[in-house]
Design a protein around this motif. Structure first.
Motif, PDB file in Angstrom:
ATOM      1  N   ASP A  17      -2.237   6.998  -1.348  1.00  0.00           N
ATOM      2  CA  ASP A  17      -2.606   5.580  -1.395  1.00  0.00           C
ATOM      3  C   ASP A  17      -1.902   4.789  -0.299  1.00  0.00           C
ATOM      4  N   ILE A  18      -0.638   5.087  -0.090  1.00  0.00           N
ATOM      5  CA  ILE A  18       0.129   4.402   0.955  1.00  0.00           C
ATOM      6  C   ILE A  18      -0.467   4.672   2.328  1.00  0.00           C
ATOM      7  N   ALA A  19      -0.781   5.925   2.593  1.00  0.00           N
ATOM      8  CA  ALA A  19      -1.351   6.274   3.892  1.00  0.00           C
ATOM      9  C   ALA A  19      -2.696   5.583   4.106  1.00  0.00           C
ATOM     10  N   ASN A  20      -3.527   5.561   3.088  1.00  0.00           N
ATOM     11  CA  ASN A  20      -4.821   4.886   3.206  1.00  0.00           C
ATOM     12  C   ASN A  20      -4.642   3.391   3.455  1.00  0.00           C
ATOM     13  N   TYR A  21      -3.671   2.787   2.800  1.00  0.00           N
ATOM     14  CA  TYR A  21      -3.404   1.359   3.007  1.00  0.00           C
ATOM     15  C   TYR A  21      -2.953   1.101   4.444  1.00  0.00           C
ATOM     16  N   ILE A  22      -2.049   1.924   4.936  1.00  0.00           N
ATOM     17  CA  ILE A  22      -1.545   1.767   6.298  1.00  0.00           C
ATOM     18  C   ILE A  22      -2.688   1.885   7.303  1.00  0.00           C
ATOM     19  N   ILE A  23      -3.555   2.862   7.105  1.00  0.00           N
ATOM     20  CA  ILE A  23      -4.664   3.091   8.024  1.00  0.00           C
ATOM     21  C   ILE A  23      -5.692   1.968   7.928  1.00  0.00           C
ATOM     22  N   ASP A  24      -6.072   1.591   6.714  1.00  0.00           N
ATOM     23  CA  ASP A  24      -7.119   0.583   6.522  1.00  0.00           C
ATOM     24  C   ASP A  24      -6.711  -0.798   7.025  1.00  0.00           C
ATOM     25  N   PHE A  25      -5.452  -1.168   6.807  1.00  0.00           N
ATOM     26  CA  PHE A  25      -5.008  -2.527   7.143  1.00  0.00           C
ATOM     27  C   PHE A  25      -4.100  -2.572   8.362  1.00  0.00           C
ATOM     28  N   ASN A  26      -3.909  -1.437   9.035  1.00  0.00           N
ATOM     29  CA  ASN A  26      -3.017  -1.370  10.193  1.00  0.00           C
ATOM     30  C   ASN A  26      -1.656  -1.973   9.819  1.00  0.00           C
ATOM     31  N   ALA A  27      -1.187  -1.616   8.648  1.00  0.00           N
ATOM     32  CA  ALA A  27      -0.018  -2.247   8.050  1.00  0.00           C
ATOM     33  C   ALA A  27       1.283  -1.640   8.559  1.00  0.00           C
ATOM     34  N   THR A  28       2.306  -2.471   8.568  1.00  0.00           N
ATOM     35  CA  THR A  28       3.645  -2.004   8.909  1.00  0.00           C
ATOM     36  C   THR A  28       4.298  -1.411   7.659  1.00  0.00           C
ATOM     37  N   VAL A  29       5.436  -0.781   7.863  1.00  0.00           N
ATOM     38  CA  VAL A  29       6.170  -0.209   6.740  1.00  0.00           C
ATOM     39  C   VAL A  29       6.603  -1.323   5.779  1.00  0.00           C
ATOM     40  N   ARG A  30       7.053  -2.450   6.331  1.00  0.00           N
ATOM     41  CA  ARG A  30       7.487  -3.571   5.482  1.00  0.00           C
ATOM     42  C   ARG A  30       6.324  -4.128   4.663  1.00  0.00           C
ATOM     43  N   GLN A  31       5.189  -4.315   5.290  1.00  0.00           N
ATOM     44  CA  GLN A  31       4.019  -4.829   4.576  1.00  0.00           C
ATOM     45  C   GLN A  31       3.602  -3.870   3.463  1.00  0.00           C
ATOM     46  N   THR A  32       3.620  -2.596   3.775  1.00  0.00           N
ATOM     47  CA  THR A  32       3.231  -1.584   2.801  1.00  0.00           C
ATOM     48  C   THR A  32       4.211  -1.547   1.628  1.00  0.00           C
ATOM     49  N   ALA A  33       5.493  -1.597   1.936  1.00  0.00           N
ATOM     50  CA  ALA A  33       6.507  -1.582   0.882  1.00  0.00           C
ATOM     51  C   ALA A  33       6.339  -2.785  -0.041  1.00  0.00           C
ATOM     52  N   LYS A  34       6.081  -3.931   0.531  1.00  0.00           N
ATOM     53  CA  LYS A  34       5.894  -5.139  -0.278  1.00  0.00           C
ATOM     54  C   LYS A  34       4.642  -5.013  -1.152  1.00  0.00           C
ATOM     55  N   GLN A  35       3.576  -4.492  -0.586  1.00  0.00           N
ATOM     56  CA  GLN A  35       2.323  -4.339  -1.315  1.00  0.00           C
ATOM     57  C   GLN A  35       2.465  -3.408  -2.520  1.00  0.00           C
ATOM     58  N   PHE A  36       3.217  -2.322  -2.345  1.00  0.00           N
ATOM     59  CA  PHE A  36       3.348  -1.324  -3.402  1.00  0.00           C
ATOM     60  C   PHE A  36       4.586  -1.533  -4.272  1.00  0.00           C
ATOM     61  N   GLY A  37       5.432  -2.478  -3.904  1.00  0.00           N
ATOM     62  CA  GLY A  37       6.625  -2.756  -4.696  1.00  0.00           C
ATOM     63  C   GLY A  37       7.661  -1.648  -4.640  1.00  0.00           C
ATOM     64  N   ILE A  38       7.774  -1.018  -3.477  1.00  0.00           N
ATOM     65  CA  ILE A  38       8.754   0.054  -3.283  1.00  0.00           C
ATOM     66  C   ILE A  38       9.560  -0.248  -2.025  1.00  0.00           C
ATOM     67  N   SER A  39      10.571   0.552  -1.761  1.00  0.00           N
ATOM     68  CA  SER A  39      11.418   0.321  -0.594  1.00  0.00           C
ATOM     69  C   SER A  39      10.776   0.856   0.682  1.00  0.00           C
ATOM     70  N   LYS A  40      11.270   0.345   1.814  1.00  0.00           N
ATOM     71  CA  LYS A  40      10.776   0.817   3.113  1.00  0.00           C
ATOM     72  C   LYS A  40      11.068   2.302   3.294  1.00  0.00           C
ATOM     73  N   SER A  41      12.238   2.738   2.828  1.00  0.00           N
ATOM     74  CA  SER A  41      12.594   4.147   2.987  1.00  0.00           C
ATOM     75  C   SER A  41      11.677   5.051   2.169  1.00  0.00           C
ATOM     76  N   THR A  42      11.216   4.572   1.018  1.00  0.00           N
ATOM     77  CA  THR A  42      10.277   5.352   0.211  1.00  0.00           C
ATOM     78  C   THR A  42       8.936   5.466   0.924  1.00  0.00           C
ATOM     79  N   VAL A  43       8.480   4.375   1.501  1.00  0.00           N
ATOM     80  CA  VAL A  43       7.228   4.411   2.264  1.00  0.00           C
ATOM     81  C   VAL A  43       7.354   5.418   3.393  1.00  0.00           C
ATOM     82  N   HIS A  44       8.446   5.326   4.120  1.00  0.00           N
ATOM     83  CA  HIS A  44       8.653   6.216   5.263  1.00  0.00           C
ATOM     84  C   HIS A  44       8.705   7.672   4.819  1.00  0.00           C
ATOM     85  N   LYS A  45       9.431   7.944   3.757  1.00  0.00           N
ATOM     86  CA  LYS A  45       9.546   9.324   3.261  1.00  0.00           C
ATOM     87  C   LYS A  45       8.199   9.846   2.772  1.00  0.00           C
ATOM     88  N   ASP A  46       7.446   9.003   2.061  1.00  0.00           N
ATOM     89  CA  ASP A  46       6.128   9.421   1.572  1.00  0.00           C
ATOM     90  C   ASP A  46       5.214   9.812   2.721  1.00  0.00           C
TER      91      ASP A  46
END
Length: 89
Positions: free
Chosen positions: A11-40
């Protein structure tokens, strides 16, 4: 638990691709940390879906290469706003 993490990584990868989102934007959207987004995206997703991982990585690399520009623009906005506030009084 493991199924949830794999699903979240996709889901995170699809969000990043669909919205050209940054790690910070993605983390905020999913309610998780930036490091979790990066690790995922960089570790877990490579094992789950390498094609999707490479597409997300392209977006993240592009965002990383542009971040100094966005930071400069944000700083410029900040000082323009301060200047406008000071001239009002």
């Amino acid at each position: 638990m493991k199924g949830y993490i794999e699903e979240r990584a996709v889901d995170i990868a699809n969000y990043i691709i669909d919205f050209n989102a940054t790690v910070r934007q993605t983390a905020k959207q999913f309610g998780i940390s930036k490091s979790t987004v990066h690790k995922d995206v960089t570790e877990r997703l490579v094992q789950i879906n390498p094609t999707l991982a490479s597409k997300a990585r392209i977006v993240l690399d592009l965002n990383k290469s542009e971040r100094h520009i966005r930071g400069g623009l944000a700083t410029k906005e900040k000082y323009l706003h301060k200047q406008q506030c000071n001239t009002r009084y």
